[in-house]
Design an enzyme around this catalytic site. Structure first.
Site, PDB file in Angstrom:
ATOM      1  N   SER A 133       0.851  -1.190   0.000  1.00 17.82           N
ATOM      2  CA  SER A 133       0.000   0.000   0.000  1.00 17.82           C
ATOM      3  C   SER A 133       0.886   1.239   0.000  1.00 17.82           C
ATOM      4  CB  SER A 133      -0.846  -0.019   1.276  1.00 17.82           C
ATOM      5  OG  SER A 133      -1.390   1.244   1.537  1.00 17.82           O
ATOM      6  N   TYR A 149      -1.273  -1.106  10.347  1.00 15.91           N
ATOM      7  CA  TYR A 149      -1.421  -1.412   8.915  1.00 15.91           C
ATOM      8  C   TYR A 149      -0.168  -0.990   8.149  1.00 15.91           C
ATOM      9  CZ  TYR A 149      -3.479  -1.271   4.184  1.00 15.91           C
ATOM     10  OH  TYR A 149      -3.740  -1.454   2.844  1.00 15.91           O
TER      11      TYR A 149
HETATM   12  N1  LIG Z   1      -8.597  -0.527  -1.483  1.00 19.00           N
HETATM   13  C1  LIG Z   1      -7.572   0.278  -1.331  1.00 19.00           C
HETATM   14  O1  LIG Z   1      -7.716   1.499  -1.441  1.00 19.00           O
HETATM   15  C2  LIG Z   1      -6.200  -0.270  -1.063  1.00 19.00           C
HETATM   16  C3  LIG Z   1      -5.161   0.649  -0.978  1.00 19.00           C
HETATM   17  C4  LIG Z   1      -3.886   0.178  -0.724  1.00 19.00           C
HETATM   18  C5  LIG Z   1      -3.658  -1.186  -0.614  1.00 19.00           C
HETATM   19  N2  LIG Z   1      -4.703  -2.043  -0.695  1.00 19.00           N
HETATM   20  C6  LIG Z   1      -4.410  -3.469  -0.548  1.00 19.00           C
HETATM   21  O2  LIG Z   1      -4.973  -4.190  -1.625  1.00 19.00           O
HETATM   22  C7  LIG Z   1      -5.345  -5.493  -1.182  1.00 19.00           C
HETATM   23  C8  LIG Z   1      -6.806  -5.735  -1.517  1.00 19.00           C
HETATM   24  O3  LIG Z   1      -7.545  -4.705  -0.877  1.00 19.00           O
HETATM   25  P1  LIG Z   1      -9.139  -4.546  -1.001  1.00 19.00           P
HETATM   26  O4  LIG Z   1      -9.398  -3.098  -0.849  1.00 19.00           O
HETATM   27  O5  LIG Z   1      -9.657  -5.307  -2.138  1.00 19.00           O
HETATM   28  O6  LIG Z   1      -9.523  -5.243   0.389  1.00 19.00           O
HETATM   29  P2  LIG Z   1     -10.872  -5.962   0.890  1.00 19.00           P
HETATM   30  O7  LIG Z   1     -12.026  -5.611   0.033  1.00 19.00           O
HETATM   31  O8  LIG Z   1     -10.935  -5.728   2.359  1.00 19.00           O
HETATM   32  O9  LIG Z   1     -10.505  -7.513   0.627  1.00 19.00           O
HETATM   33  C9  LIG Z   1      -9.541  -8.143   1.403  1.00 19.00           C
HETATM   34  C10 LIG Z   1      -9.501  -9.603   0.984  1.00 19.00           C
HETATM   35  O10 LIG Z   1      -8.547 -10.280   1.837  1.00 19.00           O
HETATM   36  C11 LIG Z   1      -9.161 -11.472   2.343  1.00 19.00           C
HETATM   37  N3  LIG Z   1      -8.621 -11.798   3.664  1.00 19.00           N
HETATM   38  C12 LIG Z   1      -8.582 -11.012   4.765  1.00 19.00           C
HETATM   39  N4  LIG Z   1      -8.063 -11.673   5.799  1.00 19.00           N
HETATM   40  C13 LIG Z   1      -7.739 -12.921   5.346  1.00 19.00           C
HETATM   41  C14 LIG Z   1      -7.171 -14.081   5.941  1.00 19.00           C
HETATM   42  N5  LIG Z   1      -6.839 -14.123   7.239  1.00 19.00           N
HETATM   43  N6  LIG Z   1      -6.989 -15.181   5.171  1.00 19.00           N
HETATM   44  C15 LIG Z   1      -7.341 -15.179   3.872  1.00 19.00           C
HETATM   45  N7  LIG Z   1      -7.882 -14.115   3.256  1.00 19.00           N
HETATM   46  C16 LIG Z   1      -8.095 -13.006   3.982  1.00 19.00           C
HETATM   47  C17 LIG Z   1     -10.653 -11.127   2.399  1.00 19.00           C
HETATM   48  O11 LIG Z   1     -11.453 -12.275   2.272  1.00 19.00           O
HETATM   49  P3  LIG Z   1     -12.193 -13.033   3.486  1.00 19.00           P
HETATM   50  O12 LIG Z   1     -12.699 -12.013   4.436  1.00 19.00           O
HETATM   51  O13 LIG Z   1     -13.258 -13.834   2.792  1.00 19.00           O
HETATM   52  O14 LIG Z   1     -11.110 -13.895   4.038  1.00 19.00           O
HETATM   53  C18 LIG Z   1     -10.823 -10.298   1.119  1.00 19.00           C
HETATM   54  O15 LIG Z   1     -11.043 -11.135   0.004  1.00 19.00           O
HETATM   55  C19 LIG Z   1      -5.048  -5.552   0.319  1.00 19.00           C
HETATM   56  O16 LIG Z   1      -3.798  -6.145   0.544  1.00 19.00           O
HETATM   57  C20 LIG Z   1      -5.001  -4.076   0.702  1.00 19.00           C
HETATM   58  O17 LIG Z   1      -4.221  -3.853   1.854  1.00 19.00           O
HETATM   59  C21 LIG Z   1      -5.970  -1.632  -0.919  1.00 19.00           C
END
Ligand SMILES: NC(=O)c1ccc[n+]([C@@H]2O[C@H](COP(=O)([O-])OP(=O)(O)OC[C@H]3O[C@@H](n4cnc5c(N)ncnc54)[C@H](OP(=O)(O)O)[C@@H]3O)[C@@H](O)[C@H]2O)c1
Length: 231
Positions: A133, A149
């Protein structure tokens, strides 16, 4: 020819959309997350029927084994996208050490566990993409409340650079993308009311292309994927 890509965090947000995109391009996608129901929905929505859902928690050793078994039954891997992540926002003074441990466990040790388990399946010429991130990108604008985080996401950066050097001996590339704001449920939790300039489908298109082609241009790199700082 269709490739085989394993992606974590596929039950929603960026991972969900990336899975659909890769599958629509004719690639086999092993899609994992904890929620079996949401993975079923993903596989159902995929018209190409190229998605193999496998439910598992990246903090549970037995589940890592289960995911690895499914991957080894299907093929060797051309790509691994370590996308799953957990978020927490709280003042540093209030944040219990257990929260730091939990975020490290999912965001960092989850990558360590799964990548170690899958390493023998990664083909020569394959590409590992670790999702960090802008919160973990050195010198970016930081936000109060993100200590656990950001610390975990910064650890993903360091880990990725070392794996880029180490896996190069086997012809495997490792890169790390430091993503800016994407309109997902995680973003809504991090920045309530904020509208991100990028949709999960747009990021899914970008990530799909990056896992398939990025290793022709990069290895061991930490790349910001953000319009602004931080988003
Ligand atoms: N959205 C943003 O603006 C943003 C910005 C910077 C970085 N990111 C990064 O991009 C990635 C995806 O983000 P997103 O926004 O799509 O997040 P999200 O909608 O919260 O999705 C997170 C995913 O991770 C899975 N997960 C969480 N804990 C887990 C565990 N213990 N074991 C297996 N799976 C797990 C969740 O599935 P379950 O709950 O079904 O397990 C879900 O599919 C993340 O690494 C996040 O930090 C996102």
């Amino acid at each position: 020819m269709g490739k085989t890509i394993l992606i974590t965090g596929a039950s929603r947000g960026i991972g969900y959309e990336t899975s659909l995109k890769l599958a629509s391009l004719g690639h086999t996608v092993i899609a994992t997350a904890r929620s079996e129901e949401k993975l079923k929905k993903l596989a159902h929505e995929d018209k190409s029927k190229n998605i193999i859902p496998v439910a598992g928690d990246l903090t549970v050793e037995d589940d890592i084994q289960k995911i690895t078994e499914v991957a080894s039954e299907n093929n060797s891997l051309d790509g691994l996208i370590n996308n799953a992540g957990a978020f927490h926002r709280e003042a540093f003074s209030e944040t219990d050490l257990s929260v730091f441990r939990k975020l490290m466990d999912v965001n960092v040790f989850g990558i360590v566990r799964l990548t170690q388990a899958l390493q023998p399946l990664l083909k020569k010429g394959s590409h590992v993409v670790n999702i960090s991130s802008m919160s973990g990108f050195q010198g970016s604008l930081k936000f109060g409340g993100f200590s656990a985080y950001a610390a975990a996401k910064a650890a993903v950066v360091g880990l990725s650079e070392v794996l880029g050097a180490e896996f190069a001996n086997d012809g495997i590339a490792v890169n790390c993308l430091c993503i800016g704001a994407v309109q997902t449920e995680m973003l809504a939790e991090a920045f309530p009311g904020f509208e991100a300039p990028v949709s999960p489908a747009q990021m899914g298109d970008y990530l799909s292309n990056f896992v398939l082609t990025g290793h022709q241009f990069y290895n061991g790199k930490v790349l910001p994927v953000a319009l602004n700082d931080p988003s």
